[in-house]
Design an enzyme around this catalytic site. Structure first.
Site, PDB file in Angstrom:
ATOM      1  N   ASP A 281       0.861  -1.183   0.000  1.00  0.00           N
ATOM      2  CA  ASP A 281       0.000   0.000   0.000  1.00  0.00           C
ATOM      3  C   ASP A 281       0.901   1.239   0.000  1.00  0.00           C
ATOM      4  O   ASP A 281       1.418   1.655   1.041  1.00  0.00           O
ATOM      5  CB  ASP A 281      -0.897  -0.048   1.241  1.00  0.00           C
ATOM      6  CG  ASP A 281      -1.902   1.090   1.280  1.00  0.00           C
ATOM      7  OD1 ASP A 281      -1.655   2.127   0.635  1.00  0.00           O
ATOM      8  OD2 ASP A 281      -2.922   0.940   1.969  1.00  0.00           O
ATOM      9  N   ARG A 284       0.111   4.281   2.317  1.00  0.00           N
ATOM     10  CA  ARG A 284       0.454   3.989   3.701  1.00  0.00           C
ATOM     11  C   ARG A 284       1.955   4.062   3.916  1.00  0.00           C
ATOM     12  O   ARG A 284       2.451   4.719   4.827  1.00  0.00           O
ATOM     13  CB  ARG A 284      -0.059   2.587   4.040  1.00  0.00           C
ATOM     14  CG  ARG A 284       0.427   1.985   5.335  1.00  0.00           C
ATOM     15  CD  ARG A 284       0.014   0.519   5.392  1.00  0.00           C
ATOM     16  NE  ARG A 284       0.351  -0.126   6.653  1.00  0.00           N
ATOM     17  CZ  ARG A 284       1.485  -0.765   6.873  1.00  0.00           C
ATOM     18  NH1 ARG A 284       2.421  -0.822   5.940  1.00  0.00           N
ATOM     19  NH2 ARG A 284       1.710  -1.346   8.049  1.00  0.00           N
ATOM     20  N   GLY A 308       2.549  -3.410  17.617  1.00  0.00           N
ATOM     21  CA  GLY A 308       2.000  -4.228  16.529  1.00  0.00           C
ATOM     22  C   GLY A 308       2.907  -4.150  15.321  1.00  0.00           C
ATOM     23  O   GLY A 308       2.487  -3.763  14.244  1.00  0.00           O
ATOM     24  N   GLU A 330       4.893  -7.487  19.045  1.00  0.00           N
ATOM     25  CA  GLU A 330       4.048  -8.206  18.096  1.00  0.00           C
ATOM     26  C   GLU A 330       3.401  -9.385  18.794  1.00  0.00           C
ATOM     27  O   GLU A 330       4.076 -10.218  19.368  1.00  0.00           O
ATOM     28  CB  GLU A 330       4.889  -8.650  16.890  1.00  0.00           C
ATOM     29  CG  GLU A 330       4.178  -9.537  15.893  1.00  0.00           C
ATOM     30  CD  GLU A 330       2.893  -8.933  15.327  1.00  0.00           C
ATOM     31  OE1 GLU A 330       2.906  -7.757  14.921  1.00  0.00           O
ATOM     32  OE2 GLU A 330       1.879  -9.656  15.308  1.00  0.00           O
ATOM     33  N   VAL A 372       1.133  -5.636  23.962  1.00  0.00           N
ATOM     34  CA  VAL A 372       1.819  -4.533  24.626  1.00  0.00           C
ATOM     35  C   VAL A 372       1.391  -4.466  26.091  1.00  0.00           C
ATOM     36  O   VAL A 372       2.135  -4.014  26.952  1.00  0.00           O
ATOM     37  CB  VAL A 372       1.553  -3.209  23.872  1.00  0.00           C
ATOM     38  CG1 VAL A 372       0.150  -2.696  24.107  1.00  0.00           C
ATOM     39  CG2 VAL A 372       2.589  -2.165  24.247  1.00  0.00           C
ATOM     40  N   GLU A 392       1.096   1.501  13.497  1.00  0.00           N
ATOM     41  CA  GLU A 392       0.118   1.553  12.410  1.00  0.00           C
ATOM     42  C   GLU A 392      -1.033   0.699  12.901  1.00  0.00           C
ATOM     43  O   GLU A 392      -1.030  -0.513  12.750  1.00  0.00           O
ATOM     44  CB  GLU A 392       0.738   1.003  11.131  1.00  0.00           C
ATOM     45  CG  GLU A 392      -0.046   1.380   9.899  1.00  0.00           C
ATOM     46  CD  GLU A 392      -1.210   0.451   9.663  1.00  0.00           C
ATOM     47  OE1 GLU A 392      -2.247   0.605  10.349  1.00  0.00           O
ATOM     48  OE2 GLU A 392      -1.088  -0.423   8.798  1.00  0.00           O
ATOM     49  N   GLU A 401     -11.249  -3.501  14.223  1.00  0.00           N
ATOM     50  CA  GLU A 401     -10.075  -4.302  14.581  1.00  0.00           C
ATOM     51  C   GLU A 401      -8.874  -3.438  14.884  1.00  0.00           C
ATOM     52  O   GLU A 401      -7.735  -3.833  14.677  1.00  0.00           O
ATOM     53  CB  GLU A 401      -9.717  -5.272  13.445  1.00  0.00           C
ATOM     54  CG  GLU A 401     -10.660  -6.442  13.352  1.00  0.00           C
ATOM     55  CD  GLU A 401     -10.044  -7.636  12.655  1.00  0.00           C
ATOM     56  OE1 GLU A 401      -9.037  -7.449  11.956  1.00  0.00           O
ATOM     57  OE2 GLU A 401     -10.563  -8.737  12.824  1.00  0.00           O
ATOM     58  N   HIS A 552      -5.462   0.218   0.935  1.00  0.00           N
ATOM     59  CA  HIS A 552      -6.089  -1.081   1.235  1.00  0.00           C
ATOM     60  C   HIS A 552      -7.241  -0.925   2.224  1.00  0.00           C
ATOM     61  O   HIS A 552      -7.994  -1.865   2.433  1.00  0.00           O
ATOM     62  CB  HIS A 552      -5.045  -2.075   1.749  1.00  0.00           C
ATOM     63  CG  HIS A 552      -4.645  -1.886   3.176  1.00  0.00           C
ATOM     64  ND1 HIS A 552      -3.785  -0.896   3.586  1.00  0.00           N
ATOM     65  CD2 HIS A 552      -5.006  -2.552   4.296  1.00  0.00           C
ATOM     66  CE1 HIS A 552      -3.621  -0.976   4.884  1.00  0.00           C
ATOM     67  NE2 HIS A 552      -4.348  -1.969   5.347  1.00  0.00           N
TER      68      HIS A 552
END
Lengths: 632, 412
Positions: A281, A284, A308, A330, A372, A392, A401, A552
């Site tokens: 993308d 982005r 993330g 993550e 986190v 992001e 989400e 996206h």
């Protein structure tokens, strides 16, 4: 379990055996094999070195090990120039390590097989392994009856056309001959040069071979290899090949963890596509790279947390922008492992000085596997020690989400007072769309027939279900309005759910004398800002609007129960035009919207409620029933 | 334009696969096809007209067709719709004054064409809720006297007369995936008059080796340099994701390495559900060029022959499984069988204009280098998955240059 979906590889003994079972039935030599197969389906397969998948043949197994477990058998073999026995020991070595939950390449120990399986990397220190393989204890099969030891290809993977060789026959044969060591190459040469049928290739004609549909030459070669393998097994395991019973405890063990492995595997698998999509993308990526790489004075020497991190691309950008430390967080184990590997593979990127691998700024990026919210136990990390929070986190319609709450948590827990957050603002916009954004036009005329009833049905359906799709600027019939703005630096957690009221007016581009337009619904999109508050050098905006290149995230389309007719022109000549407007209802001057977006009970989905009122000329208001859209 | 609920080769993720599908191209669910009438997976051996139970899979399948976006896609496929229209008009003299049943009528477009061609009565049958819409469409076009919309499975609806014509657009991806052919067979055995017309009249599934460096490299090389960052660590996952399952995509004629092999030819007048349970064939290709072999492609065509034409029976490409050790038979050197009757053909071949069926590709993890004239031989078996009757197992064996491979994949 003995067959694994979607694997490819060499034709295997067990499968061809299955096919030709009927024909072979009368051959006594096969009895042992067949009984065993009937008893225990799984025994016909080869057990993966790491997990409990079974494979019909070696190559899919090794492909699987390479792709899923980052263990490339052929590469390791070549790197260590392992001969047949070396390879044999390698298999046993890896199996014994895995059984102890120890990484085969770095010796790190894990509390469980699951965690071992999420830890993967390319061979780091081959020499270290080479030494271990000198240990002759690995000549002893780690698993009793490890079919892999009979089948792995000892010839660089070039001639792997296995056929089943009866092990007992070979045992007898070899014992009779008293030969423990046969030169495999000679076998090969003989077999290939003569291209003789398999039964006559020098194995005394006693080898019972299941002919599959391969060319004879390939079969012959493989037969000789199998001979070598079988010999090795006989020589090394004291004739244990006659013991057809599998080590059932290891199979049970394997079965127990299969589901867990699959869970983690499929978790990673299903998220794979999105990573590629996100990285592809351009909008982005360019917004983030501008915000990070364009603000080196902000990043220089900073401690950065990437919430993330996924593949870790933003962490890598941050490191490139001069961060002194980047903590990537993550939740997906597989992605955390991948991000770690990518950070390692790219460690030269952070090397200020072009020479000297010792001099590199390694260790900048650390990847934490977990949420986190779970970082608290980490000794290396002190609360309020992070200079820049990078994430992001945006989902469809911004909040679907989304990880916004995680970002806010990280902000409150880890960010230094006055620290920066990228992006630092997020805004949701709304605009009305016209008929062109619906399917109505299409169904009006299908091969000369009227199918508009289907178009109407589609619009009714869309009034219940939100659609995520790209909408064209030309299909907008009102000016855009700001629905809600979030200041990520100062917002409270509960402000993630919100209600906003706005009014939509016909596009200002529409002339004062344009005829009535119909608004079929509203489209929502968002922008995130990397504003000059934090990005002083180079501010940036990531926009997902219909006016800018598509992303996206597309846009989120909420369709009204019925279209609302609007009259542009702010009431000029209004009375005259009202007469000409062909509508039984009074056209609207503007549309009043009350939109609530709230996290739904189902995790990470959102409910959007939409209250619509048409404000007509002369002050009359027409309200419509509340619509609830669930974005899930 | 509407979200569909499906899997598209792993190209959707935790961020709402529901919406991802349409932006990433075709979702296979876009075109799920019924096995309602396959006689139910387990009792289809029974050639009697026994009504199979409607399974949960069937219900899900029918529901998927209530999503109207699918029908938009199908109608927009002009190759498909125009060919059907032309075929109906070509057989207009036969259809005029006759009774027609449209199996899986969808929006009713084929029923309308038949009414337009002068059919006396058309029974438009669909188990999906789209039947309600079809009824509306029929009314809106003043065809209620001719077209009778029946909302239900072919196995369940009541038609109190024999029919002269069966028309159906039953083909699924790679012809047989979720195909509705079983329903057509059921309708044929239940209602078709002797000497009646079935459109399409026959169908052929093809297989050919393909080279597709762009697609392969695109799936792999992307990760080598992502904004200047080496993401090769993603490669194993990328390969698995990109090549583990069959992929529905459009390739070009130049991707095909040689003439295709006929995997299965079906005469709609004589085919039985039993034949469809498992299709197995051996093939032998000779590559016409030097190129890397990246995998195999499946596609199909259907013909619209008239009822008087004796069914072509010269092509025999299927073998019982027990004969899989036999010598490979001569493979079909022709792209299309001779077509003396000028029957219309709806082709989904790579060299023909693209359709919404596209082609179905099975990629290897690693390409195989081929020399010109190099042989590729092996076998392919298509069968219903035990895991889920809706899925199709594709078992491919291939040997070339002395190396042999097996690839098992599942069309989900």
């Amino acid at each position: 379990m003995s067959k694994t979906v979607g694997q490819e590889g060499y034709i295997v003994a067990s499968e061809s055996e299955e096919e030709s079972r009927e024909e072979e039935e009368e051959e006594e030599n096969w009895d042992d094999w067949r009984d065993e197969d009937d008893e225990e389906e799984a025994s016909s397969g080869l057990l993966c070195l790491f997990c409990d998948q079974y494979f019909g043949s070696c190559n899919p197994l090794f492909d699987h090990c390479a792709s899923v477990h980052c263990f490339d058998f052929q590469r390791v073999k070549e790197a260590l120039s392992l001969d047949f026995y070396g390879s044999f020991k390698l298999i046993n070595y890896v199996r014994s390590q895995v059984a102890a939950n120890i990484c085969w390449s770095c010796d790190r120990m894990f509390p469980s097989n699951d965690e071992l399986l999420t830890h993967l990397h390319e061979t780091v220190d081959v020499k270290n392994i080479k030494q271990k393989l000198d240990d002759d204890t690995y000549l002893k099969p780690f698993l009793q009856e490890d079919s892999l030891l009979y089948n792995f290809d000892d010839n660089g993977g070039e001639d792997d056309c296995p056929v089943v060789v009866d092990k007992e026959e070979f045992a007898v044969e070899l014992n009779t001959l008293g030969v423990i060591s046969i030169d495999c190459e000679n076998f090969l040469d003989e077999a290939t040069s003569t291209s003789m049928p398999i039964d006559g290739c020098g194995l005394k004609g006693d080898a019972s071979v299941s002919r599959n549909d391969l060319d004879a030459m390939g079969s012959a070669k493989k037969a000789s290899i199998d001979a070598a393998n079988v010999r090795a097994q006989i020589g090394l395991s004291n004739g244990k090949d006659k013991d057809k019973k599998h080590n059932s405890s290891s199979i049970n063990l394997a079965a127990n963890s299969v589901r867990r492995v699959n869970d983690s595997y499929f978790g990673a698998y299903s998220s794979f596509g999105i990573h590629r999509e996100m990285l592809s993308d351009k909008v982005r990526m360019e917004a983030y790279s501008q915000a990070i790489l364009g603000n080196t004075s902000l990043f220089s020497g900073a401690v950065v947390m990437d919430v993330g991190c996924g593949t870790g691309i933003l962490s890598l950008f941050a490191a490139r922008a001069g961060a002194s430390k980047v903590i990537g967080v993550e939740a997906s184990g597989k992605m955390a492992a991948v991000a770690t590997q990518i950070a390692k593979d790219n460690h030269l990127w952070f090397n200020d000085k072009p020479n000297g691998s010792d001099n590199q700024r390694g260790g900048i990026i650390e990847i934490f596997h977990g949420m986190v919210e779970e970082l608290d136990g980490s000794p290396q990390l002190h609360p309020h020690s992070v200079d820049i929070l990078l994430s992001e986190w945006m989902g469809y319609c911004l909040l679907y989400e989304s990880m916004l709450s995680s970002v806010l948590y990280a902000r409150d827990r880890w960010l230094k007072p006055g620290g920066a957050i990228l992006p630092d603002t997020a805004t949701i916009f709304a605009a009305g769309f016209g008929r062109g954004a619906t399917s109505l036009q299409f169904w009006d005329n299908i091969y000369g027939f009227d199918m508009s009833s289907i178009g109407n049905e589609l619009v009714e359906d869309a009034a219940r279900n939100p659609i995520v799709d790209v909408i064209s600027e030309s299909d907008l019939v009102t000016d855009p309005v700001t629905l809600q703005t979030f200041d990520i630096i100062s917002m409270k957690h509960e402000e993630v759910d919100f209600t906003a009221s706005v009014e939509l007016e016909p596009s200002s581009s529409l002339g004062a004398n344009e005829s009535a337009i119909k608004c079929y619904g509203v489209v929502l999109w968002f922008e995130t800002g990397f504003t000059s508050r934090v990005c002083r050098e180079t501010p940036a905006v990531l926009s997902t609007s219909p006016y800018t290149p598509k992303t996206h995230w597309a846009q989120t389309i909420l369709t009204f129960q019925e279209p609302i007719t609007m009259l542009p022109g702010k009431g000029s000549n209004i009375n005259e035009r009202l007469h000409t407007a062909e509508s039984d209802v009074l056209p609207a001057e503007k549309i009043h919207l009350r939109v609530s977006i709230a996290r739904a009970p189902e995790h990470r989905s959102v409910d959007i409620s939409l209250e619509v009122a048409a404000i007509c000329f002369g002050g009359k208001t027409r309200t419509y029933p509340v619509q609830i859209f669930n974005l899930s | 334009m509407y979200p569909t609920h499906g899997l598209s080769n792993g190209h959707h993720g935790e961020r709402g696969g529901t919406f991802m599908d349409k932006r990433l191209g075709s979702s296979r669910r876009d075109r799920g096809r019924s096995r309602a009438s396959r006689g139910g997976p387990r009792d289809s051996r029974d050639l009697e007209l026994k009504t199979p139970p409607c399974t949960d899979f069937d219900k899900a399948y029918f529901n998927s067709y209530a999503h109207l976006g699918i029908h938009e896609e199908m109608i927009k496929d002009r190759v498909r719709t125009d060919t059907y229209k032309a075929a109906i008009m070509q057989h207009q003299t036969y259809i005029a004054g006759k009774v027609v049943v449209d199996v899986g009528c969808g929006t009713g477009i084929l029923s309308i064409f038949c009414a337009q061609a002068g059919a006396k009565r058309v029974y438009a049958v669909d188990a999906s809720d789209i039947a309600v819409q079809a009824g509306e469409v029929v009314k809106a076009n003043n065809l209620s006297d001719t077209i009778i919309v029946l909302h239900g499975r072919v196995e369940d609806v009541q038609i109190d007369e024999e029919v002269d014509v069966i028309i159906s657009e039953w083909m699924g991806y790679m012809l047989l995936y979720e195909s509705m052919l079983g329903s057509v067979i059921y309708a044929r055995d239940r209602w078709l008059k002797p000497g009646g017309l079935i459109l399409p009249s026959n169908a052929t599934l093809y297989l050919a080796p393909v080279t597709h460096p762009d697609r392969y490299n695109d799936s792999i090389d992307f990760w080598r340099n992502v904004y200047g960052i080496d993401m090769s660590a993603m490669l194993p996952l990328a390969k698995q994701c990109a090549f583990e399952e069959p992929s529905v995509e459009t390739i070009a004629g130049e991707n095909v390495l040689t003439w295709p092999h006929v995997v299965k030819h079906m005469d709609c007048y004589t085919v039985t559900t039993h034949e469809l349970e498992s299709v197995s064939t051996r093939y032998r290709f000779k590559s016409m060029m030097r190129a890397p072999l990246h995998g195999f492609a499946f596609w199909f065509d259907v013909e619209f022959n008239g009822p008087t034409v004796s069914p072509s029976s010269n092509v025999t490409a299927t073998f019982p499984e027990s004969s899989s050790n036999d010598h490979p038979i001569d493979y079909c050197q022709r792209k299309k069988r001779p077509n003396p009757n000028e029957a219309l053909v709806l082709s989904t071949a790579p060299e023909d204009p693209p359709t919404h069926w596209q082609q179905t590709l099975i990629y290897f993890y690693e390409p195989i280098p081929l020399e010109q004239d190099q042989l590729i031989e092996g076998s392919v078996t298509l069968s219903q998955s035990k895991e889920n009757a809706r899925f199709m197992n594709i078992h491919l064996e291939y040997t070339s240059g002395g190396r042999s491979f097996v690839k098992e994949s599942v069309m989900r």
